[in-house]
Write a protein that holds these residues in place. Structure first.
Motif, PDB file in Angstrom:
ATOM      1  N   THR A   1     -76.812 -42.926 -51.007  1.00  0.00           N
ATOM      2  CA  THR A   1     -76.681 -43.778 -49.766  1.00  0.00           C
ATOM      3  C   THR A   1     -75.095 -44.333 -49.240  1.00  0.00           C
ATOM      4  OG1 THR A   1     -76.903 -45.648 -51.303  1.00  0.00           O
ATOM      5  CG2 THR A   1     -79.032 -44.837 -50.098  1.00  0.00           C
ATOM      6  N   ILE A   2     -74.644 -44.306 -50.395  1.00  0.00           N
ATOM      7  CA  ILE A   2     -72.916 -44.905 -50.362  1.00  0.00           C
ATOM      8  C   ILE A   2     -72.013 -43.661 -50.393  1.00  0.00           C
ATOM      9  CG2 ILE A   2     -71.394 -46.489 -50.929  1.00  0.00           C
ATOM     10  CD1 ILE A   2     -73.442 -48.197 -51.984  1.00  0.00           C
TER      11      ILE A   2
ATOM     12  N   ILE B   1     -77.628 -44.729 -55.306  1.00  0.00           N
ATOM     13  CA  ILE B   1     -76.094 -45.164 -54.867  1.00  0.00           C
ATOM     14  C   ILE B   1     -75.383 -44.043 -54.094  1.00  0.00           C
ATOM     15  CG2 ILE B   1     -73.993 -46.027 -55.551  1.00  0.00           C
ATOM     16  CD1 ILE B   1     -75.654 -47.717 -57.865  1.00  0.00           C
TER      17      ILE B   1
END
Length: 125
Positions: free
Chosen positions: A27-28, A24
């Motif tokens: 990627t974000i 998470i």
């Protein structure tokens, strides 16, 4: 469940949570907190092992950045007040550990007779 299985289960849980956080965050979250990291995906693979291990710190720092509670002025000010104390505690502690280890040497029981080991027999071919 014995101690080894409990430790292994704990490490698997820690690694599973770390893998989820790494997926998470890399990627974000990385794009949200660092504008220089936008579009740079190759180096993120190198960060995976570190995020797996220190995922609580990653989550804490990510929360500080997202909420705006990060004190960026203090980021580069190391806590030097404790350096003098730690500079004395470490050598004294190392000497205490060495002296304790030397004073607690193991001794063999007197009733165990030594056993002479013989060379292995030669195998004829």
């Amino acid at each position: 469940m014995n101690e080894a299985e409990a430790i292994l289960t704990g490490l698997r849980i820690w690694g599973g949570i770390g893998a989820a956080v790494a997926a998470i965050f890399l990627t974000i979250g990385m794009d949200r907190i660092d504008e220089d990291a936008r579009g740079a995906y190759v180096f993120r693979v190198l960060l995976i092992p570190g995020v797996l291990v220190i995922w609580p710190l990653v989550l804490w720092r990510w929360r500080l950045y997202e909420t705006g509670a990060e004190k960026w002025r203090n980021r580069y000010d190391p806590p030097r007040r404790a350096h003098f104390t730690v500079g004395w505690i470490l050598p004294i502690g190392i000497c205490a550990i060495i002296l304790t280890g030397l004073s607690l040497r193991q001794t063999w029981p007197a009733d165990i007779a030594p056993v002479r080991l013989s060379a292995p027999a030669e195998v004829s071919q």
